[in-house]
Design a protein around this motif. Structure first.
Motif, PDB file in Angstrom:
ATOM      1  N   PRO A  41       0.826  -1.208   0.000  1.00 25.09           N
ATOM      2  CA  PRO A  41       0.000   0.000   0.000  1.00 25.09           C
ATOM      3  C   PRO A  41       0.858   1.255   0.000  1.00 25.09           C
ATOM      4  O   PRO A  41       1.930   1.296   0.595  1.00 25.09           O
ATOM      5  CB  PRO A  41      -0.813  -0.123   1.298  1.00 25.09           C
ATOM      6  N   GLU A  82     -20.028   1.980  -1.777  1.00 28.29           N
ATOM      7  CA  GLU A  82     -18.698   1.502  -1.393  1.00 28.29           C
ATOM      8  C   GLU A  82     -17.943   2.505  -0.521  1.00 28.29           C
ATOM      9  O   GLU A  82     -16.815   2.231  -0.100  1.00 28.29           O
ATOM     10  CB  GLU A  82     -17.880   1.215  -2.661  1.00 28.29           C
ATOM     11  N   GLU A 292      -7.460   0.349  -3.770  1.00 28.64           N
ATOM     12  CA  GLU A 292      -7.249   0.483  -2.328  1.00 28.64           C
ATOM     13  C   GLU A 292      -6.322   1.640  -1.985  1.00 28.64           C
ATOM     14  O   GLU A 292      -6.305   2.098  -0.846  1.00 28.64           O
ATOM     15  CB  GLU A 292      -6.691  -0.826  -1.763  1.00 28.64           C
ATOM     16  N   ASP A 293      -5.581   2.096  -2.968  1.00 28.79           N
ATOM     17  CA  ASP A 293      -4.629   3.187  -2.745  1.00 28.79           C
ATOM     18  C   ASP A 293      -5.157   4.528  -3.234  1.00 28.79           C
ATOM     19  O   ASP A 293      -4.397   5.500  -3.299  1.00 28.79           O
ATOM     20  CB  ASP A 293      -3.319   2.905  -3.492  1.00 28.79           C
ATOM     21  N   TRP A 343     -12.670   5.410  -0.195  1.00 24.98           N
ATOM     22  CA  TRP A 343     -11.282   5.016   0.041  1.00 24.98           C
ATOM     23  C   TRP A 343     -11.338   3.661   0.750  1.00 24.98           C
ATOM     24  O   TRP A 343     -11.522   3.605   1.962  1.00 24.98           O
ATOM     25  CB  TRP A 343     -10.542   6.049   0.886  1.00 24.98           C
ATOM     26  N   PRO A 344     -11.254   2.566   0.012  1.00 26.81           N
ATOM     27  CA  PRO A 344     -11.440   1.231   0.592  1.00 26.81           C
ATOM     28  C   PRO A 344     -10.568   1.009   1.825  1.00 26.81           C
ATOM     29  O   PRO A 344      -9.366   1.285   1.821  1.00 26.81           O
ATOM     30  CB  PRO A 344     -11.043   0.296  -0.555  1.00 26.81           C
ATOM     31  N   GLY A 345     -11.218   0.529   2.884  1.00 26.94           N
ATOM     32  CA  GLY A 345     -10.517   0.268   4.125  1.00 26.94           C
ATOM     33  C   GLY A 345     -10.387   1.470   5.032  1.00 26.94           C
ATOM     34  O   GLY A 345     -10.036   1.318   6.207  1.00 26.94           O
ATOM     35  N   ARG A 346     -10.696   2.658   4.522  1.00 25.71           N
ATOM     36  CA  ARG A 346     -10.573   3.870   5.326  1.00 25.71           C
ATOM     37  C   ARG A 346     -11.904   4.621   5.431  1.00 25.71           C
ATOM     38  O   ARG A 346     -12.282   5.045   6.524  1.00 25.71           O
ATOM     39  CB  ARG A 346      -9.497   4.794   4.737  1.00 25.71           C
TER      40      ARG A 346
END
Length: 506
Positions: A41, A82, A292-293, A343-346
């Motif tokens: 990442p 998402e 993801e970034d 922002w996937p995961g955030r």
């Protein structure tokens, strides 16, 4: 000291052996799966910011429009699912002011950009401003803009003069393509603006005239250039900031022939193309393997423009959903627009928030996530609020509690918590304004003899003026006005067309 060295050597040997075991295991698994190694990442996320032109709160499906308006918007709706969907996202009342606010983190009144310049004077941002593109560039980002600039149309004020490595698009507004059709138009007074491109360090150059034929095709080319840019930059270690100010659905809402369908209005065609082009950008990010970034934002510069173009459309255009009013005014319909952030995961998927957020806030927020908060200037007033904890962690509340709404150097309104305080009325609202305990009031385009106050959660259409029963609201609003006045005394505003702040005379 010797004992400490021995302990360090022992730890090093254990780490070496453990690393060897893990490496062997990883190589074995990779050999069995024959999969390409995943990129680590990024420390600094890529940023893709899509800004459409005059899109109403009620246009997108995820905001109550879409299929209800005859055109589903599945790609942007999925983007919202998402990520985070904001229902109290606030912009400026007009094109140039919003773009200025986004790129400077400063209320446009401070930058001399609180209205679109129509007098033929110098337009856009003063070179003295330190834009988000400059900040991110100084933090190691590649930067590009494809689309509508509207922050300067002369050398020294193009995007590549304000921090962008490259740009393609139009310097001003799409509405200008209709001017030659108007009765009495004098071509000696105006020449068509050009579609332009430029790279940092070189003069921007015109490519071709921006006429009605070009107007129908430009958003497709913006999307194509964006996809190519993403594919290219994703192969590099350097993060990128890609700003995509699309030209649709601004009047005239002329679309690419692929989206011009029978039995649909031109505005419906535009809604379809907007969703498609956003989807192309999203797909390019996925195909590059950088979802993801990458922070992706979709929003609008201001609310509806419901007046009709020339020979272009019939019937409804942009819709303000549960609000009334349109640009350029201080009504909710002008300044409250859709905004989705992924922002996937955030950014928590599926989250919906009615906390107050401003377009101004992306300046400090992006600086923070880029690890460049220390680059935010301290020699000027910065109105941006860092919302990174609210948007990208578990903080439930926004770090902002008010916004000030200026247009053409006039303070129109102030929002504080759930209250809206109107000082001057532009664009008289359709329908009555009822003062609690008194008779119906007719709105007018003028300074109000007494401020109007609305509880915009309980009364989103701003119909019930509660000023006589909520006089106490004047106190927090007065504090906001005093703080602004004090900031101007310390950091003077730039006059429209000016080069830098100038101290007040006397």
């Amino acid at each position: 000291m010797t004992d400490q060295n021995d302990r360090n050597l022992g730890a090093d040997r254990r780490n070496f052996l453990l690393g060897g075991l893990l490496s062997a295991s990883a190589l074995s698994a990779a050999g069995q799966a024959r999969a390409a190694p995943k990129k680590p990442p990024r420390r600094q996320p890529n940023i893709v910011f899509m800004l459409v032109d005059n899109y109403g709160y009620g246009d997108l499906g995820c905001y109550g429009g879409g299929e209800l308006r005859g055109v589903p918007t599945p790609r942007i709706d999925r983007l919202a699912a998402e990520g985070v969907r904001l229902t109290n996202f606030n912009v400026e009342p007009e094109c140039t002011p919003s773009r200025s606010a986004f790129l400077t983190g400063r209320m446009p009144i401070r930058s001399g950009t609180s209205a679109v310049e129509l007098t033929g004077g110098k337009d856009g941002l003063a070179p003295w401003e330190y834009t988000l593109a400059e900040l991110l560039s100084d933090a190691g980002y590649a930067t590009a803009l494809f689309g509508k600039w509207h922050l300067g149309s002369s050398e020294g004020r193009f995007p590549t003069d304000q921090g962008f490595d490259e740009w393609f698009g139009i310097p001003r507004s799409s509405g200008e393509v209709n001017w030659p059709l108007q009765p009495g138009f004098d071509p000696k007074e105006y020449s068509l603006q050009s579609i332009m491109e430029g790279v940092k360090g070189q003069p921007s150059r015109p490519l071709r005239p921006y006429d009605r034929a070009a107007r129908a095709l430009i958003d497709t080319e913006i999307a194509e250039r964006a996809c190519a840019y993403i594919a290219k930059r994703s192969k590099e270690d350097r993060p990128f900031f890609l700003y995509l100010p699309f030209t649709l659905p601004h009047d005239p809402p002329l679309t690419h022939p692929d989206f011009t369908k029978p039995n649909r209005s031109q505005y419906q065609n535009a809604m379809d193309e907007i969703d498609h082009n956003a989807g192309r950008v999203i797909d390019a990010i996925a195909a590059a393997g950088i979802a993801e970034d990458t922070i992706v934002v979709f929003t609008s510069d201001n609310g509806p423009q419901t007046f009709q173009g020339i020979g272009v459309d019939f019937g409804g255009q942009s819709d303000s959903g549960p609000f009334r009013g349109e640009f350029p005014s201080g009504w909710e319909g002008a300044v409250r627009v859709p905004c989705v952030i992924r922002w996937p995961g955030r950014a928590k998927a599926g989250r919906v928030s009615n906390q107050i957020v401003s377009l101004l806030d992306f300046y400090r927020t992006f600086a923070a996530v880029a690890g460049a908060a220390e680059r935010v200037p301290t020699d000027r007033a910065i109105d941006s609020v860092d919302q990174s904890r609210f948007l990208f962690s578990d903080q439930p509340t926004s770090d902002r509690d008010h916004i000030m709404i200026f247009h053409d150097n006039k303070l129109l309104a102030i929002k504080w918590h759930n209250f809206k305080f109107h000082l001057e009325v532009r664009d008289a609202p359709r329908g009555p304004v009822v003062t609690t305990g008194q008779s119906t009031t007719t709105a007018f385009d003028n300074v109000l003899p007494e401020p109007w106050v609305f509880d915009i959660e309980n009364d989103p259409k701003e119909m019930w003026n509660i000023s006589t029963t909520n006089v106490w609201v004047r106190r927090p609003v007065a504090k906001i006005r005093r703080a602004y006045a004090e900031s101007v005394a310390k950091f003077p505003n730039i006059r429209p067309g000016g080069e830098r702040p100038e101290p007040a005379a006397g």
